[in-house]
Design an enzyme around this catalytic site. Structure first.
Site, PDB file in Angstrom:
ATOM      1  N   PHE A  98     -20.193  -0.325  -1.887  1.00 23.79           N
ATOM      2  CA  PHE A  98     -21.460  -0.563  -2.588  1.00 23.79           C
ATOM      3  C   PHE A  98     -22.620  -0.802  -1.628  1.00 23.79           C
ATOM      4  O   PHE A  98     -23.735  -0.321  -1.851  1.00 23.79           O
ATOM      5  CB  PHE A  98     -21.304  -1.752  -3.531  1.00 23.79           C
ATOM      6  CG  PHE A  98     -22.498  -1.979  -4.411  1.00 23.79           C
ATOM      7  CD1 PHE A  98     -22.782  -1.106  -5.445  1.00 23.79           C
ATOM      8  CD2 PHE A  98     -23.340  -3.068  -4.218  1.00 23.79           C
ATOM      9  CE1 PHE A  98     -23.894  -1.300  -6.265  1.00 23.79           C
ATOM     10  CE2 PHE A  98     -24.446  -3.273  -5.030  1.00 23.79           C
ATOM     11  CZ  PHE A  98     -24.723  -2.382  -6.057  1.00 23.79           C
TER      12      PHE A  98
ATOM     13  N   TYR B   4       0.864  -1.189   0.000  1.00 22.57           N
ATOM     14  CA  TYR B   4       0.000   0.000   0.000  1.00 22.57           C
ATOM     15  C   TYR B   4       0.898   1.236   0.000  1.00 22.57           C
ATOM     16  O   TYR B   4       1.393   1.667   1.015  1.00 22.57           O
ATOM     17  CB  TYR B   4      -0.915   0.019   1.216  1.00 22.57           C
ATOM     18  CG  TYR B   4      -1.799  -1.198   1.385  1.00 22.57           C
ATOM     19  CD1 TYR B   4      -2.096  -2.042   0.313  1.00 22.57           C
ATOM     20  CD2 TYR B   4      -2.343  -1.512   2.629  1.00 22.57           C
ATOM     21  CE1 TYR B   4      -2.903  -3.149   0.484  1.00 22.57           C
ATOM     22  CE2 TYR B   4      -3.158  -2.618   2.798  1.00 22.57           C
ATOM     23  CZ  TYR B   4      -3.431  -3.427   1.733  1.00 22.57           C
ATOM     24  OH  TYR B   4      -4.228  -4.534   1.909  1.00 22.57           O
TER      25      TYR B   4
ATOM     26  N   SER C 236     -13.039  -5.647   2.475  1.00 21.97           N
ATOM     27  CA  SER C 236     -14.186  -5.132   1.694  1.00 21.97           C
ATOM     28  C   SER C 236     -15.512  -5.651   2.251  1.00 21.97           C
ATOM     29  O   SER C 236     -16.372  -6.129   1.497  1.00 21.97           O
ATOM     30  CB  SER C 236     -14.058  -5.509   0.209  1.00 21.97           C
ATOM     31  OG  SER C 236     -13.011  -4.805  -0.409  1.00 21.97           O
ATOM     32  N   PRO C 237     -15.717  -5.587   3.570  1.00 23.43           N
ATOM     33  CA  PRO C 237     -16.966  -6.088   4.143  1.00 23.43           C
ATOM     34  C   PRO C 237     -18.186  -5.267   3.738  1.00 23.43           C
ATOM     35  O   PRO C 237     -19.322  -5.731   3.895  1.00 23.43           O
ATOM     36  CB  PRO C 237     -16.717  -5.999   5.654  1.00 23.43           C
ATOM     37  CG  PRO C 237     -15.736  -4.884   5.798  1.00 23.43           C
ATOM     38  CD  PRO C 237     -14.827  -5.016   4.609  1.00 23.43           C
TER      39      PRO C 237
END
Length: 331
Positions: free
Chosen positions: A212, A57, A206-207
């Site tokens: 979204f 990252y 990405s829970p």
């Protein structure tokens, strides 16, 4: 905040961790460093004790940020970072592909310790499996780091069940990290049963489905050129439009419970197993507080059944990541 134990490892962490990746990019330009240091400390003050980063990252920038922020409270937190991509340790240049040669793993660990301003890494994940290096050699290298006191626990990310079993036989895994949410439920098929059998914790990234499931994205959303979602098939306008049926279900439950869609998504994950610890990321204090409040959400068996039955009938459109990235997963 309530605490959880990652599998049989004995590693105790907050029920919700903080994914720090987005603080230095990926979802667009990085955010002000001082603001992000403050946000990390805000998370700790509100009960979060596990912070997730990686050498890739930035590269390196995220570890440096996390290290600076957590240095004053180092002994009160769990730091998770990752190795496994082929990155020049002197320049940060990405060479492409993976690199889990034992000597490289050890060099990455030493470099990460400096950036993180610490003498040990609490949880050291292999970021992606390296097909050129036997997983037994990888696990053996991490075992040596553990024996040397530089690493406390071993983890893997986006690995197949077969590979996890082989690694676990050499050096027990504390946790496996993979994508998992109402937007991506494949781990339920093989991965979760295997982790329960082996006594390994699960850390879903990405829970919130890369934002979204919060309900803030629709087919008219324009992603910045530096936002990885601009290159993800399931975030193409037509796919988003089709996938909004999933968000409508989450919104319906949220309205009934008097909570937010994000809290429904996180509450659903937390209700799956006691050894699951999601790591949502954010750069905003109000979103951090919203996520933390999800640990107090009480979804009963009826709520879970309603969510599972309604979402199970939806066929998600679009791949979860670009093809080049997916080729590196599940090895």
């Amino acid at each position: 905040m309530k605490k959880r134990i990652l599998g049989n490892s004995g590693l105790e962490v907050s029920a919700l961790g903080l994914g720090c990746m987005g603080m230095t990019g990926v979802y667009g330009p990085g955010t002000d460093r001082k603001d992000m240091i403050r946000l990390i400390l805000d998370a700790y003050e509100r009960g979060i004790t596990m912070f997730d980063t990686a050498e890739s990252y930035g590269p390196f920038l995220n570890e440096e940020l996390v290290g600076e922020a957590l240095q004053p409270i180092r002994d009160q937190v769990v730091i998770a970072t990752k190795f496994g991509f082929d990155i020049d340790l002197a320049t940060g240049t990405r060479k492409g592909g993976t690199n889990s040669r034992p000597e490289h793993i050890k060099a990455v660990a030493d470099a990460a310790l400096k950036r993180l301003r610490t003498d040990r890494i609490d949880l050291f994940y292999q970021h992606r499996v390296d097909p050129a290096v036997p997983i037994e050699d990888v696990a053996g290298a991490v075992k040596e780091l553990i024996d040397a006191g530089k690493v406390k626990h071993f983890g893997m990310s986006e690995a197949s069940v077969k590979t996890i079993r082989r690694a676990h036989a050499v050096q027990p895994l504390a946790a496996v990290q993979s994508e998992y949410s109402l937007f991506w439920r494949e781990p339920e098929l093989e991965l979760l049963p295997a982790l329960e059998e082996l006594g390994i914790g699960f850390v879903p990234f990405s829970p919130l489905g890369a934002g979204f499931l919060t309900g803030s994205i629709n087919e008219h959303t324009k992603f910045d050129a530096g936002d990885f979602r601009a290159h993800v098939p399931r975030f193409a306008p037509d796919a988003i439009k089709a996938n909004l049926a999933l968000v409508d279900i989450v919104k319906t439950v949220a309205l009934k419970k008097g909570i937010t869609p994000a809290q429904v998504a996180l509450g659903w994950l937390l209700a799956r197993k006691e050894w699951i610890v999601p790591i949502p990321g954010t750069t905003r204090l109000h979103r951090l507080e919203e996520n933390i409040e999800a640990t107090q959400v009480a979804l009963d068996a009826g709520d879970i059944k309603e969510i599972d039955e309604a979402t199970g009938a939806i066929q998600i459109q679009g791949a979860r990541l670009p093809e080049s990235v997916l080729k590196m997963a599940g090895l």
